[in-house]
Design a protein around this motif. Structure first.
Motif, short mmCIF file in Angstrom:
data_model
loop_
_atom_site.label_atom_id
_atom_site.label_comp_id
_atom_site.label_asym_id
_atom_site.label_seq_id
_atom_site.Cartn_x
_atom_site.Cartn_y
_atom_site.Cartn_z
N GLN A 30 0.81 -1.21 0.00
CA GLN A 30 0.00 0.00 0.00
C GLN A 30 0.85 1.27 0.00
O GLN A 30 0.31 2.37 0.04
CB GLN A 30 -0.93 0.00 1.22
CG GLN A 30 -2.01 -1.06 1.18
CD GLN A 30 -2.98 -0.86 0.03
OE1 GLN A 30 -3.20 0.25 -0.41
NE2 GLN A 30 -3.55 -1.95 -0.47
N PHE A 47 -8.25 4.82 -1.81
CA PHE A 47 -8.44 4.92 -0.36
C PHE A 47 -9.74 4.22 0.05
O PHE A 47 -9.77 3.48 1.04
CB PHE A 47 -8.48 6.39 0.06
CG PHE A 47 -8.77 6.59 1.53
CD1 PHE A 47 -7.79 6.34 2.48
CD2 PHE A 47 -10.02 7.00 1.95
CE1 PHE A 47 -8.06 6.51 3.83
CE2 PHE A 47 -10.30 7.16 3.29
CZ PHE A 47 -9.31 6.92 4.24
N VAL A 48 -10.81 4.45 -0.72
CA VAL A 48 -12.08 3.77 -0.43
C VAL A 48 -11.91 2.26 -0.54
O VAL A 48 -12.42 1.49 0.28
CB VAL A 48 -13.18 4.27 -1.39
CG1 VAL A 48 -14.46 3.44 -1.23
CG2 VAL A 48 -13.48 5.75 -1.15
N LEU A 71 -9.13 0.54 -0.09
CA LEU A 71 -8.33 0.06 1.04
C LEU A 71 -9.17 -0.05 2.30
O LEU A 71 -9.10 -1.05 3.03
CB LEU A 71 -7.16 1.01 1.27
CG LEU A 71 -6.29 0.73 2.49
CD1 LEU A 71 -5.66 -0.65 2.40
CD2 LEU A 71 -5.21 1.79 2.65
N VAL A 72 -9.99 0.97 2.58
CA VAL A 72 -10.86 0.92 3.76
C VAL A 72 -11.83 -0.25 3.67
O VAL A 72 -12.07 -0.97 4.66
CB VAL A 72 -11.63 2.25 3.91
CG1 VAL A 72 -12.69 2.14 5.03
CG2 VAL A 72 -10.67 3.40 4.21
N LEU A 125 -9.93 -3.46 4.50
CA LEU A 125 -9.60 -3.56 5.92
C LEU A 125 -10.83 -3.92 6.76
O LEU A 125 -10.75 -4.77 7.65
CB LEU A 125 -9.00 -2.24 6.41
CG LEU A 125 -7.63 -1.86 5.81
CD1 LEU A 125 -7.17 -0.51 6.35
CD2 LEU A 125 -6.60 -2.94 6.10
N VAL A 126 -11.96 -3.29 6.45
CA VAL A 126 -13.20 -3.63 7.17
C VAL A 126 -13.61 -5.06 6.86
O VAL A 126 -14.06 -5.81 7.75
CB VAL A 126 -14.32 -2.64 6.82
CG1 VAL A 126 -15.62 -3.04 7.52
CG2 VAL A 126 -13.94 -1.22 7.24
#
Length: 349
Positions: free
Chosen positions: A177, A197-198, A200-201, A204-205
């Motif tokens: 990343q 970024f969206v 990646l989030v 992760l969630v």
């Protein structure tokens, strides 16, 4: 002596004795091969379907999740029926006894089912914003979340190699990343839509939800002796309800305007089928393979996804930092299963 094995000679008896071992080995590598194919093809076709330019409306991710849940339920019902010699009466009796007559046990699965539904929707969001290679590597953080939830919820102890592998895993994902300033050509950058970024989030969630739901489901399975396929039917029932609710809540207007199956094509149905059958493949791997070989399958899937993402989808420009991070993630995956067998995530068909 050698029941079922005709002893015509010492060689024939030896060959007959080895037959179950050879069959088990074939099933082991067959299940791993299918897992590599399913994991790689699901990620790539899902990414392709979310970036494919079409004249009409794009298919709804929430609709795809609902259809996949329905396919999972039908598949598991068929497997339960097979376990009872294809007797419809026995199937009806089992489902009535295990689902309707045990409402408390059934309701326990509402929590992991809701989390799995959220996770499935997040994977579409992630692959709409990340290339397949970056997604594949980053999603291996689910090993970390599963390990941490196993320690906290099941009281499981991790060995030295496993803790070391988790540190290597985090370092590898961080490198993957790591922002790069290498400019790409317009042709390479065009297919990549959305926000990294969206994406990646979302990954992760999804990793956190996967870890918690997997360990929670494992805990429920260990507390009862119920068939894993019946449990998957219960999960699918709640997943279908949650999925329908989410689809009507977020995409209700589009569903009323163009229908639930808007934008569906052969690629969409392939994605839905691969997602629906993924849990069955994982179940076979958990039954026939060990963690080292599962790590090998994961690593091979990452390599294939990277190559195909670069040469076919052309939405990924590899860098030396990415390759270093990917190698660390692959090493961590092998190392995690080296010392002892850790908690394997139970299958959810």
């Amino acid at each position: 002596m050698g029941l079922g094995c005709p002893v015509t000679s010492p060689l024939s008896y030896f060959s007959c004795s080895l037959a179950p071992v050879m069959t088990s080995a074939r099933l082991k590598y067959l299940s791993l091969g299918v897992l590599v194919f399913q994991t790689t093809s699901l990620v790539l076709t899902m990414r392709y379907s979310r970036t494919l330019q079409s004249d009409g409306p794009r298919y709804l991710a929430s609709s795809a999740v609902v259809v996949a849940e329905l396919l999972k339920i039908l598949t598991c019902v068929g497997l339960v029926c097979k376990e009872h010699s294809y007797s419809v009466r026995a199937l009806s009796s089992v489902l009535r006894q295990e689902i309707l007559h045990k409402p408390i046990e059934t309701l326990k699965l509402a929590i992991p089912s809701g989390i799995y539904t959220l996770q499935n929707n997040l994977l579409y969001v992630a692959l709409s914003n990340l290339d397949a290679a970056t997604y594949q590597v980053t999603y291996q953080l689910k090993i970390l979340t599963t390990a941490l939830f196993s320690v906290s919820m099941l009281g499981r102890r991790l060995g030295l190699y496993q803790w070391l592998s988790l540190l290597i895993l985090m370092a590898g994902v961080a490198l993957v990343q790591w922002p790069t300033d290498s400019p790409g050509t317009p042709e390479k950058e065009q297919p990549t839509t959305g926000s990294p970024f969206v994406g990646l989030v979302a990954v992760l969630v999804a990793c956190c939800s996967s870890g918690f739901a997997g360990v929670y489901f494992e805990k429920i399975l260990k507390e009862t002796k119920q068939s894993v396929w019946v449990r998957n039917i219960q999960l699918g029932m709640f997943g279908l309800v949650f999925g329908l609710f989410g689809m009507l809540l977020y995409d209700g207007e589009r569903v009323r305007e163009h229908g639930m199956f808007q934008g569906y094509n052969s690629i969409t149905w392939t994605v839905v089928s691969l997602q629906a059958l993924g849990g069955l493949v994982i179940a076979a791997v958990i039954k026939y393979a060990d963690n080292i070989l599962k790590g090998f399958a994961t690593s091979l899937s990452i390599i294939l996804s990277t190559l195909i993402s670069y040469f076919w989808l052309q939405d990924f420009e590899p860098t030396s930092i990415f390759f270093l991070g990917a190698v660390l993630v692959i090493v961590a995956t092998f190392l995690y299963g080296y010392e002892s067998k850790p908690a394997s995530i139970p299958s959810r068909a």
